[in-house]
Write a protein that holds these residues in place. Sequence first.
Motif, PDB file in Angstrom:
ATOM      1  N   TYR A  10      14.415   1.002  10.669  1.00  0.00           N
ATOM      2  CA  TYR A  10      13.450   1.496   9.703  1.00  0.00           C
ATOM      3  C   TYR A  10      13.986   1.390   8.279  1.00  0.00           C
ATOM      4  CZ  TYR A  10      10.768   3.285  13.627  1.00  0.00           C
ATOM      5  OH  TYR A  10      10.027   3.397  14.765  1.00  0.00           O
ATOM      6  N   GLU A  42       1.202   2.554   0.495  1.00  0.00           N
ATOM      7  CA  GLU A  42       1.162   1.174   0.008  1.00  0.00           C
ATOM      8  C   GLU A  42      -0.199   0.531   0.302  1.00  0.00           C
ATOM      9  OE1 GLU A  42       3.599  -3.034   0.545  1.00  0.00           O
ATOM     10  OE2 GLU A  42       4.466  -1.149   1.254  1.00  0.00           O
ATOM     11  N   LYS A  43      -0.738   0.775   1.511  1.00  0.00           N
ATOM     12  CA  LYS A  43      -2.046   0.222   1.843  1.00  0.00           C
ATOM     13  C   LYS A  43      -3.129   0.791   0.924  1.00  0.00           C
ATOM     14  CE  LYS A  43      -0.812  -1.949   5.750  1.00  0.00           C
ATOM     15  NZ  LYS A  43      -0.957  -3.402   5.947  1.00  0.00           N
ATOM     16  N   TYR A 101       9.909  -3.942   2.686  1.00  0.00           N
ATOM     17  CA  TYR A 101       8.637  -3.534   2.090  1.00  0.00           C
ATOM     18  C   TYR A 101       8.813  -3.224   0.606  1.00  0.00           C
ATOM     19  CZ  TYR A 101       6.690  -3.045   6.806  1.00  0.00           C
ATOM     20  OH  TYR A 101       6.244  -3.262   8.055  1.00  0.00           O
ATOM     21  N   ASN A 113       5.323  -4.159  11.563  1.00  0.00           N
ATOM     22  CA  ASN A 113       5.073  -2.719  11.594  1.00  0.00           C
ATOM     23  C   ASN A 113       5.883  -2.069  12.695  1.00  0.00           C
ATOM     24  OD1 ASN A 113       3.323  -2.748   9.514  1.00  0.00           O
ATOM     25  ND2 ASN A 113       1.509  -3.024  10.822  1.00  0.00           N
ATOM     26  N   GLN A 169       3.936   3.332   4.280  1.00  0.00           N
ATOM     27  CA  GLN A 169       3.001   2.229   4.493  1.00  0.00           C
ATOM     28  C   GLN A 169       1.568   2.632   4.127  1.00  0.00           C
ATOM     29  OE1 GLN A 169       3.110  -1.290   6.555  1.00  0.00           O
ATOM     30  NE2 GLN A 169       4.332  -1.004   4.703  1.00  0.00           N
ATOM     31  N   ALA A 189       4.796   5.003  -2.564  1.00  0.00           N
ATOM     32  CA  ALA A 189       5.292   4.334  -1.359  1.00  0.00           C
ATOM     33  C   ALA A 189       6.780   4.005  -1.490  1.00  0.00           C
ATOM     34  CB  ALA A 189       4.482   3.058  -1.106  1.00  0.00           C
ATOM     35  N   TYR A 205      -6.509   5.593   5.447  1.00  0.00           N
ATOM     36  CA  TYR A 205      -5.174   5.906   4.925  1.00  0.00           C
ATOM     37  C   TYR A 205      -5.104   7.285   4.254  1.00  0.00           C
ATOM     38  CZ  TYR A 205      -4.768   0.948   5.842  1.00  0.00           C
ATOM     39  OH  TYR A 205      -4.789  -0.269   6.454  1.00  0.00           O
ATOM     40  N   TYR A 229       9.948   4.915   0.853  1.00  0.00           N
ATOM     41  CA  TYR A 229      10.871   3.891   1.359  1.00  0.00           C
ATOM     42  C   TYR A 229      12.314   4.229   0.993  1.00  0.00           C
ATOM     43  CZ  TYR A 229       6.890   0.776   2.345  1.00  0.00           C
ATOM     44  OH  TYR A 229       5.754   0.224   2.840  1.00  0.00           O
ATOM     45  N   THR A 237       1.811   2.102  -4.894  1.00  0.00           N
ATOM     46  CA  THR A 237       3.121   1.531  -4.572  1.00  0.00           C
ATOM     47  C   THR A 237       4.265   2.381  -5.108  1.00  0.00           C
ATOM     48  OG1 THR A 237       2.951   0.173  -6.570  1.00  0.00           O
ATOM     49  CG2 THR A 237       2.196  -0.810  -4.505  1.00  0.00           C
ATOM     50  N   PHE A 284       5.735   5.247   8.191  1.00  0.00           N
ATOM     51  CA  PHE A 284       4.270   5.119   8.260  1.00  0.00           C
ATOM     52  C   PHE A 284       3.605   5.777   7.058  1.00  0.00           C
ATOM     53  CE2 PHE A 284       4.628   3.895  12.758  1.00  0.00           C
ATOM     54  CZ  PHE A 284       3.652   2.912  12.813  1.00  0.00           C
ATOM     55  N   TYR A 334      -4.050   5.941  10.675  1.00  0.00           N
ATOM     56  CA  TYR A 334      -3.461   4.742  10.075  1.00  0.00           C
ATOM     57  C   TYR A 334      -3.975   3.498  10.794  1.00  0.00           C
ATOM     58  CZ  TYR A 334       0.059   1.376   8.539  1.00  0.00           C
ATOM     59  OH  TYR A 334       0.683   0.282   8.025  1.00  0.00           O
TER      60      TYR A 334
END
Length: 499
Positions: free
Chosen positions: A450, A426-427, A457, A482, A423, A434, A397, A438, A431, A420, A392
Amino acid sequence: MKCMVCQAVLTASDYCPKCGSYIKAQKKAGALSNLYYNQGLEKAQIRDLSGAITCLKRSLKMNKLNIQARNLLGLVYYETGEVVAALSEWVISKNMMPEGNQATAYIEKLQKNQNKLDAINTSIKKYNQCLEYCRSGNEDMAKMQLKKVLTANPKLIKGYHLLALLYLKNEEYEKARKSLKAAAKIDKTNTTTLRFLKEIEEQTGRATNLESRFRIKEKEETPRDGSMVYKSGNDTIIQPPEYREKSVTNTLVNLVLGLLVGAAALWFLIVPAKTQKINQEANRKIAEYSGKMATMSAELSKMEEERNASTESVNTAKTQIEEAGIKAESYEKLISAQQAFQQGKYDNAANAIVGVDPDQLSVEAKSVYDTIMQSVGTQVKKKYKDQGLNAYGAGNYEEAITYLEKALDIGTQDSETLIFLAQAYEKKGDTGIANKWYKKVIDDFPGTQYATLAKNYMQANGGVIAEDEPEEGTEEGENGENPEGAEGSPVQQGETVEE
């Protein structure tokens, strides 16, 4: 034989001389393993290969460390054309006993003969292509391809069975019988061969003799004096030649009459027939040329199909060879992990078990894998997590997602790994996935920093959060920075994430 607990050499006593374990059952299992090995050896010597495979599998079930049984099982697989299965058994045997193992010579001999290995690989590809032809209804191409397969690999019993099945479908019973007799020469008691032969016998009403039959023909000489020789029952009877009076006049008369008859035949029969033959020959050549043109067109189409089939077969063979290599590597890693685990080197066992793909293991090997993971699962989970966090941080990713999901599959899930993982998705641009992770952080770890980070996020990328969810968290989480640090949790093998 060695004790399975402390690896000490056993004596005639029912107890281990070193650790004192009761080893009567282990000795009995070892004796049964040797008994089944001897039975398998006897069956292999008389080419009862199916029976030999059954006995040798039972032998290994009683004692998986029976190197002789495993090597012989590889030889029997090789004799039936199953080269991949043979290599798997020899690789396992080599890793169990690296020194003085005959399996090493088998593997080296096969690898040195590259031409033979390539021919076997090609035959396997073509056989798989034949299966596709059969599924698509292209039976003629399947027959033609199977004949090439059996020429390159005449021990492939499955090839004979598939060819016989195609002949049976088209009611070509004698051709099917011939193919099955060739398979019976390799394996006398193969149940598929015998079942197909029984079907042929029911359809034709004629039994199939699988034993070689030799007939010695008696030659009878005819005496030079022209007498006839024949047999009546067990008695030989010689009939004297018939006496005929011959003279020069009779010979000349017969010769003249023959010439006259020949001339008449030439005039009335041969001349008209010759004219008709010329016309027929011209018509035949026209038809022959037309047929050749049609045949050449059909052959051109078949050659094009064969070229496409060859390309697909090469790709299939490459895939099979890669899968066999992955499987062999997984077994080597598992054996290394088991040796390190038995020696108490748990860090080494954890490093080795990371490289094992459990999907490539047999049921027995999977049991060994699970046993080791129950003890070193925490170390493996940490290794996967560290690899995921490093990937990461490096911006890789895809790799981060792979390692973090592996870490989540081991033991209790922690919020840091989950955040993570979300994330990383998402990166990467996913989404939707992701937001799902979340949401899991918010639901499973409410009131933590978190959970707050996950809400921030999720809202930033358009996710919907229920209004009654708590809004607690530290200042770092609210600012969306982060996360740093890691939460520790006890690891229990077998717990997975339900998506």
